[in-house]
Design a protein around this motif. Structure first.
Motif, short mmCIF file in Angstrom:
data_model
loop_
_atom_site.label_atom_id
_atom_site.label_comp_id
_atom_site.label_asym_id
_atom_site.label_seq_id
_atom_site.Cartn_x
_atom_site.Cartn_y
_atom_site.Cartn_z
N ALA A 1 0.83 -1.21 0.00
CA ALA A 1 0.00 0.00 0.00
C ALA A 1 0.87 1.26 0.00
O ALA A 1 0.54 2.25 -0.67
N CYS A 2 1.96 1.25 0.75
CA CYS A 2 2.88 2.40 0.74
C CYS A 2 3.45 2.61 -0.66
O CYS A 2 3.55 3.75 -1.15
N GLU A 3 3.83 1.52 -1.32
CA GLU A 3 4.32 1.64 -2.70
C GLU A 3 3.24 2.20 -3.61
O GLU A 3 3.50 3.06 -4.47
N LEU A 4 2.01 1.74 -3.43
CA LEU A 4 0.91 2.20 -4.28
C LEU A 4 0.69 3.70 -4.12
O LEU A 4 0.50 4.42 -5.12
N VAL A 5 0.71 4.22 -2.91
CA VAL A 5 0.51 5.66 -2.69
C VAL A 5 1.57 6.45 -3.43
O VAL A 5 1.27 7.44 -4.12
N ALA A 6 2.82 6.01 -3.33
CA ALA A 6 3.90 6.72 -4.00
C ALA A 6 3.82 6.58 -5.51
O ALA A 6 4.07 7.54 -6.26
N ALA A 7 3.46 5.39 -6.00
CA ALA A 7 3.39 5.18 -7.45
C ALA A 7 2.29 6.03 -8.09
O ALA A 7 2.46 6.56 -9.18
N VAL A 8 1.16 6.15 -7.40
CA VAL A 8 0.08 6.99 -7.93
C VAL A 8 0.51 8.45 -7.94
O VAL A 8 0.28 9.17 -8.92
N ARG A 9 1.16 8.90 -6.88
CA ARG A 9 1.61 10.30 -6.85
C ARG A 9 2.63 10.55 -7.95
O ARG A 9 2.56 11.56 -8.65
N ALA A 10 3.57 9.64 -8.13
CA ALA A 10 4.58 9.82 -9.18
C ALA A 10 3.93 9.83 -10.56
O ALA A 10 4.31 10.63 -11.43
N SER A 11 2.94 8.98 -10.78
CA SER A 11 2.26 8.93 -12.07
C SER A 11 1.53 10.24 -12.36
O SER A 11 1.50 10.72 -13.49
N ARG A 12 0.94 10.82 -11.34
CA ARG A 12 0.24 12.09 -11.51
C ARG A 12 1.21 13.24 -11.79
O ARG A 12 0.87 14.19 -12.51
N MET A 13 2.41 13.17 -11.22
CA MET A 13 3.37 14.27 -11.34
C MET A 13 4.18 14.22 -12.63
O MET A 13 4.83 15.20 -12.98
N ARG A 14 4.16 13.07 -13.30
CA ARG A 14 4.95 12.96 -14.54
C ARG A 14 4.38 13.86 -15.62
O ARG A 14 3.16 13.91 -15.82
N PRO A 15 5.25 14.56 -16.33
CA PRO A 15 4.75 15.36 -17.47
C PRO A 15 4.13 14.47 -18.53
O PRO A 15 4.53 13.31 -18.71
N ASP A 16 3.15 14.97 -19.22
CA ASP A 16 2.54 14.21 -20.31
C ASP A 16 3.58 13.82 -21.34
O ASP A 16 4.43 14.62 -21.74
N GLY A 17 3.51 12.56 -21.79
CA GLY A 17 4.43 12.09 -22.82
C GLY A 17 5.78 11.69 -22.31
O GLY A 17 6.65 11.31 -23.10
N ALA A 18 6.01 11.79 -21.01
CA ALA A 18 7.32 11.42 -20.45
C ALA A 18 7.33 9.93 -20.17
O ALA A 18 6.74 9.47 -19.19
N GLY A 19 7.98 9.15 -21.01
CA GLY A 19 8.10 7.73 -20.79
C GLY A 19 6.85 6.97 -21.19
O GLY A 19 5.87 7.54 -21.68
N ASP B 1 -6.07 1.24 -16.45
CA ASP B 1 -7.09 0.76 -15.52
C ASP B 1 -6.62 0.88 -14.07
O ASP B 1 -7.40 1.23 -13.17
N VAL B 2 -5.35 0.58 -13.85
CA VAL B 2 -4.81 0.64 -12.50
C VAL B 2 -4.82 2.08 -11.99
O VAL B 2 -5.30 2.37 -10.89
N LEU B 3 -4.31 2.99 -12.80
CA LEU B 3 -4.22 4.37 -12.38
C LEU B 3 -5.61 4.98 -12.19
O LEU B 3 -5.85 5.72 -11.23
N ALA B 4 -6.54 4.66 -13.07
CA ALA B 4 -7.88 5.22 -12.95
C ALA B 4 -8.55 4.77 -11.66
O ALA B 4 -9.19 5.57 -10.95
N LEU B 5 -8.43 3.50 -11.32
CA LEU B 5 -9.05 2.97 -10.11
C LEU B 5 -8.42 3.59 -8.87
O LEU B 5 -9.12 4.04 -7.95
N ALA B 6 -7.08 3.65 -8.86
CA ALA B 6 -6.40 4.18 -7.67
C ALA B 6 -6.59 5.68 -7.54
O ALA B 6 -6.79 6.20 -6.44
N ALA B 7 -6.53 6.39 -8.65
CA ALA B 7 -6.65 7.84 -8.60
C ALA B 7 -8.03 8.29 -8.16
O ALA B 7 -8.20 9.39 -7.62
N ALA B 8 -9.03 7.44 -8.37
CA ALA B 8 -10.39 7.79 -7.95
C ALA B 8 -10.56 7.71 -6.44
O ALA B 8 -11.52 8.24 -5.89
#
Length: 597
Positions: free
Chosen positions: A538-556, A562-569
């Motif tokens: 769960a700690c990894e998930l919190v950080a992974a979602v935050r990192a995914s949100r902070m990444r600039p569009d098109g970076a990598g 599906d994973v990000l949509a479910l967690a971000a909600a």
């Protein structure tokens, strides 16, 4: 075990009559056991299985008449050579239950005790025990009525859950109280509770009276005042309902056990659970041989192992989604997940782990070569298939062992199916179960350590190109820093739980029993390990979602949508320094939903 059910929406509680689980002593699965434990299925005994139990009961009586059987015509353990006279065999069995009901420690949760009831009923239906069928009926009836005995945590060493089953036996004969389980969905409109498949060979003196006489309506609700005073009432049918504190419900049949222990405190009905009728299984009168036949099992350890296996299975599947999200967040290389890599070392688990990550990221079996700035990633990403795959394999091995053990007789002596012999043996020595649990715990530790490593990587600007610890404020912000401490605290608990219980040793009963498997300890450690592992991931998930949100569009590469949509909600979007306890708690709750993706 056969299960039939009407289609229902995922997660919806079954409607009354939708589901039945047929216990037959041969085909119970972990999934079926969990359905019975959680009240998602109604237990039903297969007629042929009950007839098998009846034949075994007759076999035991016939063999006992021809010569002494251990535990029926003799003492037990170091007292094995002490004879028991024929006219004392019933009283001997009662003494055996009473003397072995010496468990200690906290009372176990209802789910674990209900799992014990399921396992023991199914094992007895396998037909090797010689126990009277009325006791099997009573075990099944307790499941159906939503009650369970008070069972303490400590008492077994992996050579039979003697204290837990002795406490269960005393409840079955009316000497210990039944505790109210959270009402299963089907119990809201209880079906008729006549004994399944009645047989003319069932002795008239094995129960104290018709089932209807012991299935009583509740007493007027007992209450505890503000000072915690105890109230009690007696229903029309004679069932005493006592409240020993807020939400604590203890039920007993008065007069069924003169001199029995007082009500056991600490049985807590779930807050908000409807009161429901105070209905109890009819107390059973012991017959010779019943006591040891009931005790000869590791039913508690097996029930706990089944619960742990289910929990581990869900968490390990959820980890695929979390690891895929983290891999995308650090623009990691997918070469380590290529199918050709794992085809060369055809272990099922690593190939499955790599395949799941590819599937979630929408990648082919042969992903394109990584064109990022790193030639290869840290082990948390590069060795994930190997470490996590080993945990998957260990979890499946545990399931296999549990499903063998819950579908075979373990009693000592074991009665031959053809009715001609009784074998004294050591099948109750639960080495296969203990070793499978220890292996699962150690494998879980391996993949948990890589989850903690990925969490550290997500806070490293050199890997993510994002601010240190994913802080969204001034450069001195701490961001998700504290999650590394939380994850490693949980990891320390998991590491403690992974110490092999099988390495333990005991010499008991005047040296006659000079070893033990400690499977029960391993099962409890697996439950602890699963709880700690959920926090790490769960700690990894919190950080992974935050990192995914902070990444600039098109970076990598894009994250798994599906994973990000479910967690971000579910997880908060803010990156300011703030308490993260709620984030981790919400992330733990998300894991079963991620496992279903």
């Amino acid at each position: 075990m056969d299960t039939t059910a009407d289609a229902t929406a995922p997660g919806a509680p079954p409607r009354a009559g939708d589901t039945r689980a047929v216990l037959n002593g041969t085909t119970l699965t972990v999934d079926g056991l969990i359905a019975l434990v959680d009240g998602a299925a109604v237990p039903e005994v297969a007629p042929e299985a009950r007839e098998r139990a009846v034949r075994s009961w007759h076999t035991g009586r016939r063999l006992a008449a021809a010569g002494r059987l251990y535990g029926r015509g003799t003492g037990v353990g170091a007292q094995r050579a002490v004879p028991v006279e024929e006219d004392d065999e019933t009283a001997h069995g009662l003494r055996l239950l009473r003397s072995h009901a010496g468990g200690a420690g906290a009372l176990l949760p209802a789910r674990q005790v209900r799992a014990l009831l399921v396992v023991r009923a199914n094992q007895l239906l396998a037909g090797g025990s010689g126990i009277q069928p009325a006791l099997v009926d009573a075990l099944v009836e307790a499941l159906r009525l939503g009650v369970h005995p008070a069972v303490n945590e400590y008492g077994g060493v992996g050579t039979g859950d003697l204290t837990a089953l002795a406490q269960t036996g005393l409840a079955l004969i009316g000497e210990r109280p039944w505790l109210a389980s959270p009402p299963p969905p089907h119990a809201k409109t209880p079906p008729p509770t006549a004994p399944p498949s009645p047989s003319p060979v069932r002795p008239p003196d094995t129960v104290t009276g018709p089932a209807s006489e012991a299935v009583a309506e509740p007493a007027p609700a007992a209450t505890a005042d503000a000072a915690g005073a105890v109230g009690a009432g007696t229903g029309d049918g004679g069932v005493v309902v006592s409240v020993t504190g807020p939400g604590v419900v203890v039920m007993r049949v008065p007069g069924a056990a003169a001199g029995a222990p007082g009500p056991v405190e600490g049985a807590v009905r779930d807050a908000g659970a409807p009161p429901g009728p105070a209905r109890l299984p009819a107390p059973v009168v012991l017959t010779p041989g019943d006591a040891l036949a009931l005790l000869s099992s590791n039913a508690l350890a097996l029930g706990q192992a089944a619960l742990a296996q289910r929990e581990l299975d869900v968490l390990l599947r959820a980890t695929h989604a979390v690891a895929a999200l983290s891999l995308a967040a650090v623009s990691g290389s997918t070469e380590a997940y290529a199918a050709p890599v794992h085809a060369l070392r055809p272990y099922p688990g690593p190939a499955r782990a790599a395949g799941e990550v590819r599937r979630l990221l929408g990648l082919p079996d042969r992903p394109p070569h990584h064109r990022g700035g790193r030639i290869q990633d840290p082990f948390g990403f590069r060795a994930f298939p190997q470490a996590h795959g080993s945990a998957l394999d260990a979890c499946e091995r545990l399931r296999d062992v549990v499903e063998v053990e819950i579908n075979c007789p373990s009693e000592n002596p074991l009665l031959d199916p053809d009715g001609t012999a009784a074998y004294h043996h050591g099948g109750f020595f639960a080495a296969p179960l203990g070793l499978a649990l220890d292996a699962a715990n150690l494998a879980l530790l391996q993949t948990a350590q890589l989850s903690a490593a990925r969490l550290t990587a997500l806070g490293d600007p050199g890997l993510t190109g994002l601010p240190a610890f994913l802080g969204g404020g001034p450069a001195s912000s701490s961001g998700t820093m504290i999650l590394e401490y939380t994850a490693n605290s949980a990891l320390a608990e998991l590491r403690s739980a992974a110490a092999p219980a099988s390495a333990g040793h005991a010499v008991l009963s005047r040296g006659l029993e000079e070893a033990a498997s400690f499977a029960g300890q391993a099962a409890r450690q697996s439950l602890r390990a699963a709880s700690a592992y959920a926090v790490v991931v769960a700690c990894e998930l919190v950080a992974a979602v935050r990192a995914s949100r902070m990444r600039p569009d098109g970076a990598g590469p894009p994250p798994p949508a599906d994973v990000l949509a479910l967690a971000a909600a579910v997880l908060p979007a803010g990156t300011e320094d703030r308490p993260l306890t709620g984030d981790v708690t919400a992330a733990v709750g998300l894991l079963p939903r991620l496992a279903a993706l």
